[in-house]
Enzyme design. Structure first.
Site, mmCIF file in Angstrom:
data_model
loop_
_atom_site.group_PDB
_atom_site.id
_atom_site.type_symbol
_atom_site.label_atom_id
_atom_site.label_comp_id
_atom_site.label_asym_id
_atom_site.label_seq_id
_atom_site.Cartn_x
_atom_site.Cartn_y
_atom_site.Cartn_z
ATOM 1 C CD GLU A 82 -43.941 10.925 -0.949
ATOM 2 O OE1 GLU A 82 -42.926 11.580 -0.695
ATOM 3 O OE2 GLU A 82 -44.951 10.909 -0.219
ATOM 4 C CB CYS A 114 -48.449 11.863 1.722
ATOM 5 S SG CYS A 114 -47.011 11.053 2.393
ATOM 6 C CG HIS A 242 -51.018 11.522 5.828
ATOM 7 N ND1 HIS A 242 -50.735 10.526 4.922
ATOM 8 C CD2 HIS A 242 -49.815 12.002 6.224
ATOM 9 C CE1 HIS A 242 -49.424 10.420 4.768
ATOM 10 N NE2 HIS A 242 -48.844 11.311 5.564
HETATM 11 P P1 HMG Z 1 -38.115 10.542 17.382
HETATM 12 O O1 HMG Z 1 -36.751 11.112 17.389
HETATM 13 O O2 HMG Z 1 -38.278 9.079 17.594
HETATM 14 O O3 HMG Z 1 -39.079 11.345 18.368
HETATM 15 O O4 HMG Z 1 -38.771 10.908 15.986
HETATM 16 P P2 HMG Z 1 -39.207 11.331 19.948
HETATM 17 O O5 HMG Z 1 -37.904 11.023 20.596
HETATM 18 O O6 HMG Z 1 -39.914 12.613 20.276
HETATM 19 O O7 HMG Z 1 -40.171 10.066 20.285
HETATM 20 C C1 HMG Z 1 -41.389 9.899 19.654
HETATM 21 C C2 HMG Z 1 -42.452 9.597 20.719
HETATM 22 O O8 HMG Z 1 -42.079 8.426 21.462
HETATM 23 C C3 HMG Z 1 -42.617 10.710 21.762
HETATM 24 O O9 HMG Z 1 -44.014 10.796 22.032
HETATM 25 C C4 HMG Z 1 -41.908 10.160 22.989
HETATM 26 O O10 HMG Z 1 -42.399 10.678 24.218
HETATM 27 C C5 HMG Z 1 -42.216 8.687 22.863
HETATM 28 P P3 HMG Z 1 -44.826 12.155 21.694
HETATM 29 O O11 HMG Z 1 -44.206 13.239 22.469
HETATM 30 O O12 HMG Z 1 -44.636 12.411 20.198
HETATM 31 O O13 HMG Z 1 -46.233 11.861 22.074
HETATM 32 N N1 HMG Z 1 -41.282 7.809 23.589
HETATM 33 C C6 HMG Z 1 -41.670 6.724 24.281
HETATM 34 N N2 HMG Z 1 -42.875 6.187 24.524
HETATM 35 C C7 HMG Z 1 -42.949 5.053 25.278
HETATM 36 N N3 HMG Z 1 -41.829 4.457 25.813
HETATM 37 C C8 HMG Z 1 -40.596 4.956 25.593
HETATM 38 C C9 HMG Z 1 -40.467 6.140 24.804
HETATM 39 N N4 HMG Z 1 -39.435 6.907 24.401
HETATM 40 C C10 HMG Z 1 -39.932 7.923 23.660
HETATM 41 N N5 HMG Z 1 -39.538 4.349 26.101
HETATM 42 C C11 HMG Z 1 -40.431 11.173 14.313
HETATM 43 C C12 HMG Z 1 -40.153 10.689 15.719
HETATM 44 C C13 HMG Z 1 -41.874 10.933 13.966
HETATM 45 C C14 HMG Z 1 -40.143 12.690 14.223
HETATM 46 C C15 HMG Z 1 -39.497 10.397 13.333
HETATM 47 O O14 HMG Z 1 -39.827 9.025 13.364
HETATM 48 C C16 HMG Z 1 -39.567 10.891 11.900
HETATM 49 O O15 HMG Z 1 -38.859 11.816 11.514
HETATM 50 N N6 HMG Z 1 -40.440 10.242 11.042
HETATM 51 C C17 HMG Z 1 -40.627 10.640 9.658
HETATM 52 C C18 HMG Z 1 -41.397 11.958 9.518
HETATM 53 C C19 HMG Z 1 -42.870 11.824 9.794
HETATM 54 O O16 HMG Z 1 -43.442 10.753 9.757
HETATM 55 N N7 HMG Z 1 -43.540 12.996 10.023
HETATM 56 C C20 HMG Z 1 -44.967 13.009 10.248
HETATM 57 C C21 HMG Z 1 -45.621 14.313 9.802
HETATM 58 S S1 HMG Z 1 -45.200 14.716 8.092
HETATM 59 C C22 HMG Z 1 -46.171 13.620 7.147
HETATM 60 O O17 HMG Z 1 -47.029 12.972 7.657
HETATM 61 C C23 HMG Z 1 -45.829 13.498 5.688
HETATM 62 C C24 HMG Z 1 -45.101 12.218 5.300
HETATM 63 O O18 HMG Z 1 -46.006 11.140 5.265
HETATM 64 C C25 HMG Z 1 -44.397 12.399 3.956
HETATM 65 C C26 HMG Z 1 -45.161 12.904 2.752
HETATM 66 O O19 HMG Z 1 -46.046 13.722 2.815
HETATM 67 O O20 HMG Z 1 -44.759 12.497 1.664
HETATM 68 C C27 HMG Z 1 -44.020 11.857 6.301
#
Ligand code: HMG
Length: 396
Positions: A82, A114, A242
């Site tokens: 991609e 992906c 994945h």
């Molecule tokens: P974020 O804003 O960092 O999310 O975005 P958050 O604030 O909810 O924190 C993430 C986790 O960290 C949470 O845990 C928090 O509790 C924890 P969860 O509730 O998820 O279990 N946390 C802590 N833990 C320990 N100590 C601390 C602490 N603070 C918070 N101090 C997000 C996270 C993944 C949304 C962001 O990084 C993102 O947008 N990433 C890109 C999108 C992505 O990977 N999506 C996955 C599904 S889609 C997919 O897999 C397809 C893809 O590969 C693309 C394709 O197909 O081509 C992406």
């Protein structure tokens, strides 16, 4: 009937990586959020000369050399990506020359976020099962550079790398089950990359939910297909998912087991055994988009192929947008000896840590990349890339 599946595989990674603890510190985030919250430790960072062609060529060189595959036996080459280098010319065309593939070969690129690598794998399996292959093998390559905006929430979930796989009859690594797969598709806006942008646009929380919905949808479809084929859908000893980041695999395992009536505690208690070994490589590399599921499989085989010989493992592929597929394969007797020859994890040993200024300089140079021709690495590309890498440092 002859078995069909993955005969050999290899990975390639960029020379540089970033410690996620360093990135957390630079962004003013507690390191535990990245390491424990997202389950990421390091992420591979591709320098300007390490484009998806170079990464793909490196993985292909390794799989042909170490897997002892004669390129003249390949009749189909599909590259899932991609992050292509051209709107028209496929990466597969560059690979055709670089890998010395025969003229009588179908070469093209497959895109669906992906899912593109899995689209290639399924097509290769069906091409062989249909008889069209006439004894030839397929080369399926997944190559991507996962980029989100600097300082965005997605930044710690970047990565880069390629996975090359040889698909054949009587495979030495994993026999797949042609026709016994469960797919799921839905038009969703969770993640996309407009033509004008090198960085992906993502609705992060929504993307997680879309992934989980697709997982259950693909599982339900898989259960039906497996039962029709007289296969117990849940008779797998491991699962590879994945892996956009490690925590997502944990969320997926919880959702799948909850769907089958288990509690979250039960899913977490089984996670290390069921899924853990598939995450070693992604913890070092990050998201490699199309190659992510196959990086997980490579990681699992590298860690425990001997234990898994003769066993079935479940596989789940997700591509945003979205399309997903669940299927399974049986690790072949003798696979551990082949895994040893393939030295799946060796590319991780010759990397170096980047500083935050080096990483940010590479990202700032991204805009330049489209104005350069795609790189054409020589066959001994690992050594060449190291020289080129030094060159990039000198340029800066
Ligand atoms: P974020 O804003 O960092 O999310 O975005 P958050 O604030 O909810 O924190 C993430 C986790 O960290 C949470 O845990 C928090 O509790 C924890 P969860 O509730 O998820 O279990 N946390 C802590 N833990 C320990 N100590 C601390 C602490 N603070 C918070 N101090 C997000 C996270 C993944 C949304 C962001 O990084 C993102 O947008 N990433 C890109 C999108 C992505 O990977 N999506 C996955 C599904 S889609 C997919 O897999 C397809 C893809 O590969 C693309 C394709 O197909 O081509 C992406």
């Amino acid at each position: 009937m002859q078995s069909i599946g993955i005969d050999a595989m290899a990975i390639a990674v960029p020379e540089g990586y970033l410690e996620l603890r360093d990135l957390a510190e630079a962004r003013g985030v507690p390191p535990a959020k990245y390491v424990d919250g997202l389950g990421v430790v390091r992420m591979a960072v591709a320098a300007p000369h390490e484009d998806p062609v170079a990464l793909a060529a490196d993985a292909v060189r390794r799989v042909l050399d170490l897997g002892e595959i004669d390129p003249s036996t390949i009749g189909l080459c599909i590259v899932g990506t991609e992050t292509a280098v051209d709107h028209s010319k496929p990466i597969a065309a560059y690979l055709h020359r670089l890998a010395g593939l025969p003229d009588r070969c179908r070469v093209y690129e497959a895109k669906h976020a992906c899912f593109g690598g899995t689209a290639g794998l399924m097509t290769a399996v069906d091409w062989i099962a249909s008889g069209s292959a006439r004894g030839r093998k397929a080369l399926v390559v997944c190559s991507d550079i996962a980029r989100y905006g600097v300082k965005s929430a997605g930044e710690p979930t970047q990565g880069a790398g390629a996975v090359a796989m040889i698909i054949s009859t009587n495979p030495r690594l994993v026999a797949l089950e042609p026709g016994v797969t469960g797919s799921f598709a839905r038009d969703v806006d969770d993640f996309w990359r407009p033509l004008y942008s090198k960085d992906a646009v993502v609705d992060g929380k929504h993307s997680v939910q879309c992934y989980l919905d697709a997982l259950i949808g693909a599982y339900e479809a898989y259960v039906e297909a497996a039962r029709e084929a007289g296969i117990d859908p849940d008779a797998v000893v491991r699962r590879c998912y994945h892996v956009p980041y490690g925590k997502m695999a944990r969320k997926a395992h919880r959702a799948l087991l909850a769907h089958r009536g288990h509690t979250e505690d039960e899913a977490d208690a089984r996670f290390a055994d069921d899924v853990g070994s598939s995450l070693h490589f992604s913890a070092e590399i990050g998201n490699v988009y199309t190659g992510s599921l196959y990086l997980a499989l490579a990681s699992m085989l590298e860690a425990e192929a001997r234990v898994l010989e003769g066993e079935r493992i479940g596989l789940f592929s997700y591509g945003s947008g979205c399309c997903a597929e669940m299927f399974a394969g049986r690790v072949q007797q003798g696979a551990a000896a082949i895994v040893e020859k393939l030295a799946l994890g060796a590319p991780l040993a010759s990397r170096r840590a980047l500083t935050i200024p080096e990483y940010e300089a590479i990202r700032a140079a991204d805009a330049e990349i489209d104005r350069r021709p795609p790189s054409e690495p020589p066959v001994a590309s690992v050594a060449a890339r190291r020289v080129a890498f030094t060159g990039v440092e000198a340029e800066r």
